[in-house]
Design an enzyme around this catalytic site. Sequence first.
Site, PDB file in Angstrom:
ATOM      1  N   ASP A 112     -11.202   8.849   0.623  1.00 54.17           N
ATOM      2  CA  ASP A 112     -11.670   8.543   1.976  1.00 54.17           C
ATOM      3  C   ASP A 112     -13.037   9.196   2.164  1.00 54.17           C
ATOM      4  OD1 ASP A 112     -11.130  11.206   2.246  1.00 54.17           O
ATOM      5  OD2 ASP A 112      -9.676  10.985   3.863  1.00 54.17           O
ATOM      6  N   SER A 113     -13.629   9.009   3.327  1.00 57.52           N
ATOM      7  CA  SER A 113     -15.004   9.479   3.522  1.00 57.52           C
ATOM      8  C   SER A 113     -15.074  10.919   3.987  1.00 57.52           C
ATOM      9  CB  SER A 113     -15.691   8.599   4.564  1.00 57.52           C
ATOM     10  OG  SER A 113     -15.138   8.861   5.851  1.00 57.52           O
ATOM     11  N   GLY A 115     -14.507  11.683   7.007  1.00 54.00           N
ATOM     12  CA  GLY A 115     -14.741  11.597   8.451  1.00 54.00           C
ATOM     13  C   GLY A 115     -13.490  11.893   9.262  1.00 54.00           C
ATOM     14  N   ASP A 166     -17.386   7.219   8.523  1.00 49.96           N
ATOM     15  CA  ASP A 166     -17.192   6.617   9.845  1.00 49.96           C
ATOM     16  C   ASP A 166     -16.731   7.657  10.851  1.00 49.96           C
ATOM     17  OD1 ASP A 166     -14.635   6.975   8.700  1.00 49.96           O
ATOM     18  OD2 ASP A 166     -13.782   5.432   9.977  1.00 49.96           O
ATOM     19  N   GLN A 262     -14.230  -0.281  13.034  1.00 48.08           N
ATOM     20  CA  GLN A 262     -13.743   0.515  14.161  1.00 48.08           C
ATOM     21  C   GLN A 262     -13.803  -0.366  15.418  1.00 48.08           C
ATOM     22  OE1 GLN A 262     -12.271   3.420  14.234  1.00 48.08           O
ATOM     23  NE2 GLN A 262     -12.641   4.235  12.178  1.00 48.08           N
ATOM     24  N   GLY A 289      -9.116   3.641  12.462  1.00 43.13           N
ATOM     25  CA  GLY A 289      -8.892   3.949  13.872  1.00 43.13           C
ATOM     26  C   GLY A 289      -7.538   3.509  14.385  1.00 43.13           C
ATOM     27  N   ASP A 339      -2.111   2.895   2.984  1.00 40.44           N
ATOM     28  CA  ASP A 339      -1.766   4.251   2.575  1.00 40.44           C
ATOM     29  C   ASP A 339      -1.153   4.946   3.769  1.00 40.44           C
ATOM     30  OD1 ASP A 339      -4.561   4.719   3.922  1.00 40.44           O
ATOM     31  OD2 ASP A 339      -3.620   6.692   3.786  1.00 40.44           O
ATOM     32  N   CYS A 377      19.267   2.080  -4.199  1.00 44.19           N
ATOM     33  CA  CYS A 377      17.985   2.509  -4.781  1.00 44.19           C
ATOM     34  C   CYS A 377      18.158   2.833  -6.261  1.00 44.19           C
ATOM     35  CB  CYS A 377      17.453   3.726  -4.029  1.00 44.19           C
ATOM     36  SG  CYS A 377      15.904   4.378  -4.685  1.00 44.19           S
ATOM     37  N   CYS A 379      16.017   4.629  -8.039  1.00 44.26           N
ATOM     38  CA  CYS A 379      15.138   5.745  -8.412  1.00 44.26           C
ATOM     39  C   CYS A 379      15.926   6.831  -9.151  1.00 44.26           C
ATOM     40  CB  CYS A 379      14.414   6.298  -7.183  1.00 44.26           C
ATOM     41  SG  CYS A 379      15.280   7.621  -6.312  1.00 44.26           S
ATOM     42  N   CYS A 382      18.317   8.961  -6.849  1.00 40.70           N
ATOM     43  CA  CYS A 382      19.553   8.305  -6.434  1.00 40.70           C
ATOM     44  C   CYS A 382      20.491   8.079  -7.623  1.00 40.70           C
ATOM     45  CB  CYS A 382      19.235   6.985  -5.732  1.00 40.70           C
ATOM     46  SG  CYS A 382      18.420   7.233  -4.140  1.00 40.70           S
ATOM     47  N   HIS A 408      12.238  10.094  -4.027  1.00 37.03           N
ATOM     48  CA  HIS A 408      12.998   8.967  -3.492  1.00 37.03           C
ATOM     49  C   HIS A 408      12.172   8.168  -2.488  1.00 37.03           C
ATOM     50  CE1 HIS A 408      15.760   6.320  -1.564  1.00 37.03           C
ATOM     51  NE2 HIS A 408      15.314   6.807  -0.414  1.00 37.03           N
TER      52      HIS A 408
HETATM   53 ZN   LIG Z   1      16.181   6.636  -4.457  1.00 32.46          ZN
END
Ligand SMILES: [Zn+2]
Length: 443
Positions: A112-113, A115, A166, A262, A289, A339, A377, A379, A382, A408
């Site tokens: 990121d910037s 800002g 920004d 923005q 924003g 993100d 799940c 993963c 789990c 998880h």
């Molecule tokens: Zn999981």
Amino acid sequence: MAGPQDDGLLGGFELNFYNDRMAPLLEIHQQQGAARRATLHLPHAKVETPVFMPVGTAATVKAVPQDVLESLGAQIVLANTYHLYLRPGHEVIRSLGGLHRFMSWPHALLTDSGGYQVFSLSNIRKVTPEGVEFRSHLDGSKHFLSPERSIEIQLALGADVMMAFDECTEYPAEYARAKQSLELTLDWARRSLDYFHAHLHEVPWAVPQGLKPGQFLAGEWPAVNGGPYPVSGAQSSVLNPESAVLSPESRVPSPSLFGIVQGGMYPDLRRESAERLVEMDFDGYAIGGLSVGEPRHLTREVIERTLEFLPKDKPRYVMGVGYPDEIVEYAQLGVDMMDCVLPTRAARHGLLFTSQGRVNIKNKQYAEDPNPPDPACACPVCGRYSRAYLRHLATSGEPLAATLNTIHNLAFYLDTMRRVRDSIRQGPQGNSPPSLNVEMADA
Ligand SMILES: [Zn+2]
């Protein structure tokens, strides 16, 4: 299509270039309604979109080692310029070969910037058209960040995708205030872009001066700033300055710079911001924003009404969102990248996102529960641990609690986006996108 190629720069560390520069930055494969499935061709990875990007603030996704991120299928990680500038310092990271090498993450990175953190974390600040003066939240030391300085730092870190500097407009903001903030951000966007184009050769993986993305060839590799960054013995021909071979395959890719829309919650300001940024011709566009305290319906409305003014052939990134059902919803609107700190931060507080809704693993009801956190799940957490064990770790303050809960939650987010991509791939006849239960399972 060219495969990964060892750039030879980093000795034992494998840093691959996917130098398929014949492809556009965003290669769209399928559309379903407004949603699209695409490949983002970045210097260090081909990223399948729509994509969720785990947040690795200080060059680490908190509590999770890089090999685990790889096994979960994380394609691109976000790092925060503000934090890395203050500690350990961008010049330290540059001298160690850049952020990819420093954190041993040979895949895609976005910075990121700075800002957003300057405005949300630092103590004292003075905003002028030139930039922002602030004091570090760590030690109170005084610093100055401008568009040029932000890009300079990001180039030293060397991410695949960088962001224009920004001002994140606060919520709520009066119209006049949002308009003024927008003008500042547009001026800073222009300056960010100018500095980026003039200096993009300064990334630690080096790009020759005076040439634009995809234009330069390895055989023309010049000595910049005292020579390309440390070139070890067994370099590939791609980096050999003596090479006279100028095949398209020997082109080395360069980073991308995204502009940030923005304009507060005002549709006409969002439109103006988008249109004027598009005129500047960034590699991609972010909607910033948002997630600043506004109601959810407003977030969606702003995203939807901003997307229509962004080019369809370039990546579109919504910053800082959201809950699992929100990232599905925004992908369906045509957003390619998102993100959020939510899966990682919530995990450290014992909040798990599951196919059955949110689970507060610290609750007493799980004390003797032998079931996995999420039966649906796949993963590694789990597959191995029970709710009772995770509750024990969390209530005992064991460090492993943060690690397992985060693994998880990230798996759940990454899998959610994988299913969104599958659903676009299969078209209208295929599975519908995942519908998610966002209620608290234990409410
Ligand atoms: Zn999981």
